[in-house]
Design a protein around this motif. Structure first.
Motif, short mmCIF file in Angstrom:
data_model
loop_
_atom_site.label_atom_id
_atom_site.label_comp_id
_atom_site.label_asym_id
_atom_site.label_seq_id
_atom_site.Cartn_x
_atom_site.Cartn_y
_atom_site.Cartn_z
N VAL A 24 13.92 18.84 -3.91
CA VAL A 24 14.41 20.92 -3.10
C VAL A 24 12.67 21.91 -3.40
O VAL A 24 12.54 21.59 -1.83
CB VAL A 24 15.07 20.97 -3.86
CG1 VAL A 24 15.60 22.38 -3.55
CG2 VAL A 24 16.54 20.32 -3.76
N LEU A 25 12.42 21.44 -4.00
CA LEU A 25 10.95 22.22 -4.84
C LEU A 25 9.98 21.87 -3.37
O LEU A 25 9.12 22.44 -2.40
CB LEU A 25 10.55 22.38 -5.69
CG LEU A 25 11.87 23.38 -6.85
CD1 LEU A 25 11.31 22.85 -7.78
CD2 LEU A 25 11.43 24.14 -6.38
N LEU A 49 24.46 18.27 -4.97
CA LEU A 49 22.40 19.38 -4.01
C LEU A 49 23.40 20.52 -4.30
O LEU A 49 21.99 21.76 -5.26
CB LEU A 49 22.55 18.96 -2.36
CG LEU A 49 21.31 19.91 -2.61
CD1 LEU A 49 20.40 20.02 -2.37
CD2 LEU A 49 21.74 19.95 -1.22
N SER A 50 24.40 21.68 -4.22
CA SER A 50 24.75 22.24 -4.53
C SER A 50 24.61 22.91 -6.30
O SER A 50 24.34 24.01 -6.45
CB SER A 50 26.28 23.14 -3.84
OG SER A 50 27.15 23.91 -4.38
N GLN A 51 24.82 21.84 -6.87
CA GLN A 51 25.02 22.37 -8.17
C GLN A 51 23.33 22.22 -8.55
O GLN A 51 23.14 23.31 -9.14
CB GLN A 51 25.49 21.37 -8.97
CG GLN A 51 27.02 21.16 -9.43
CD GLN A 51 26.97 19.49 -9.67
OE1 GLN A 51 26.25 18.03 -10.75
NE2 GLN A 51 28.35 19.79 -10.34
N GLN A 52 22.87 21.68 -8.22
CA GLN A 52 21.02 21.33 -8.28
C GLN A 52 20.84 22.44 -8.05
O GLN A 52 19.49 23.62 -8.47
CB GLN A 52 20.76 20.18 -8.13
CG GLN A 52 20.58 18.94 -7.80
CD GLN A 52 20.70 18.70 -9.97
OE1 GLN A 52 20.30 19.71 -10.53
NE2 GLN A 52 21.98 18.08 -10.19
N LEU A 53 20.86 23.39 -6.37
CA LEU A 53 20.63 24.52 -5.74
C LEU A 53 20.70 25.70 -6.64
O LEU A 53 19.89 26.14 -7.01
CB LEU A 53 21.10 24.70 -5.08
CG LEU A 53 20.37 23.60 -3.19
CD1 LEU A 53 21.06 23.98 -2.27
CD2 LEU A 53 18.68 24.15 -3.18
N ILE A 61 13.50 30.61 -9.35
CA ILE A 61 12.90 29.73 -8.26
C ILE A 61 12.94 29.90 -6.81
O ILE A 61 11.62 29.64 -6.58
CB ILE A 61 13.29 28.47 -8.64
CG1 ILE A 61 12.58 28.47 -10.56
CG2 ILE A 61 12.07 27.21 -8.38
CD1 ILE A 61 11.40 28.15 -11.23
N VAL A 62 14.88 29.45 -6.44
CA VAL A 62 14.10 29.87 -5.14
C VAL A 62 15.39 31.21 -4.82
O VAL A 62 15.94 31.63 -5.28
CB VAL A 62 15.77 28.49 -4.92
CG1 VAL A 62 14.34 27.53 -5.05
CG2 VAL A 62 16.54 28.64 -5.37
N VAL A 63 15.29 31.35 -3.58
CA VAL A 63 16.56 32.15 -3.12
C VAL A 63 17.07 32.04 -1.59
O VAL A 63 16.81 30.78 -1.32
CB VAL A 63 15.54 34.25 -2.55
CG1 VAL A 63 15.12 34.52 -3.80
CG2 VAL A 63 14.57 33.45 -1.31
N SER A 64 18.42 32.31 -1.61
CA SER A 64 19.30 31.66 -0.47
C SER A 64 19.51 33.31 0.51
O SER A 64 19.69 33.83 0.10
CB SER A 64 20.51 31.20 -0.86
OG SER A 64 21.05 31.97 -1.73
#
Length: 121
Positions: A24-25, A49-53, A61-64
């Motif tokens: 993903v990164l 994928l939802s769990q990892q995000l 680390i990420v933003v949504s």
């Protein structure tokens, strides 16, 4: 009580220690990506994928961003992309060293020539 820096670093690297999170990164290095595109690029169930995000999002680390029914993810900062590039450089060096060692091991055993009068003096 404050967590020692070495422990915080270990937890950070442990958080990164999942292949899906790394993928993903990698995909987010080039800019924001909608979840549907991440699903197309990563062969994984939507719930996984939802769990990892969620792990990446909780760590900061990420933003949504949600726009209507589309959720898009992006790296929170450029340092993560630099970390991934550094990891690639390190792995390249390690694997190059292993390739050189493997080549040496595959060379035919050539007997070491004896030295005339090679006894002890």
């Amino acid at each position: 009580m404050q967590v020692p820096l070495y422990q915080a670093k270990a937890e950070f690297f442990r958080m990164l220690g999942h292949p899906v999170r790394i993928r993903v990164l990698e995909l987010l290095q080039h800019g924001p990506v909608p979840v549907r595109d991440l699903l197309a690029d990563i062969d994984i169930e939507p719930s996984s994928l939802s769990q990892q995000l969620a792990v990446l999002r909780r760590s900061g680390i990420v933003v949504s961003v949600r726009e209507g029914s589309t959720v898009t993810y992006a790296l929170a900062g450029g340092d993560v992309a630099e970390l991934l590039r550094a990891a690639r450089r390190i792995l390249t060096e390690l694997l190059a060293g292993q390739t050189e060692l493997l080549a040496e091991l595959r060379q035919v055993d050539v007997p070491v020539p004896s030295v005339p009068g090679g006894g002890e003096e």
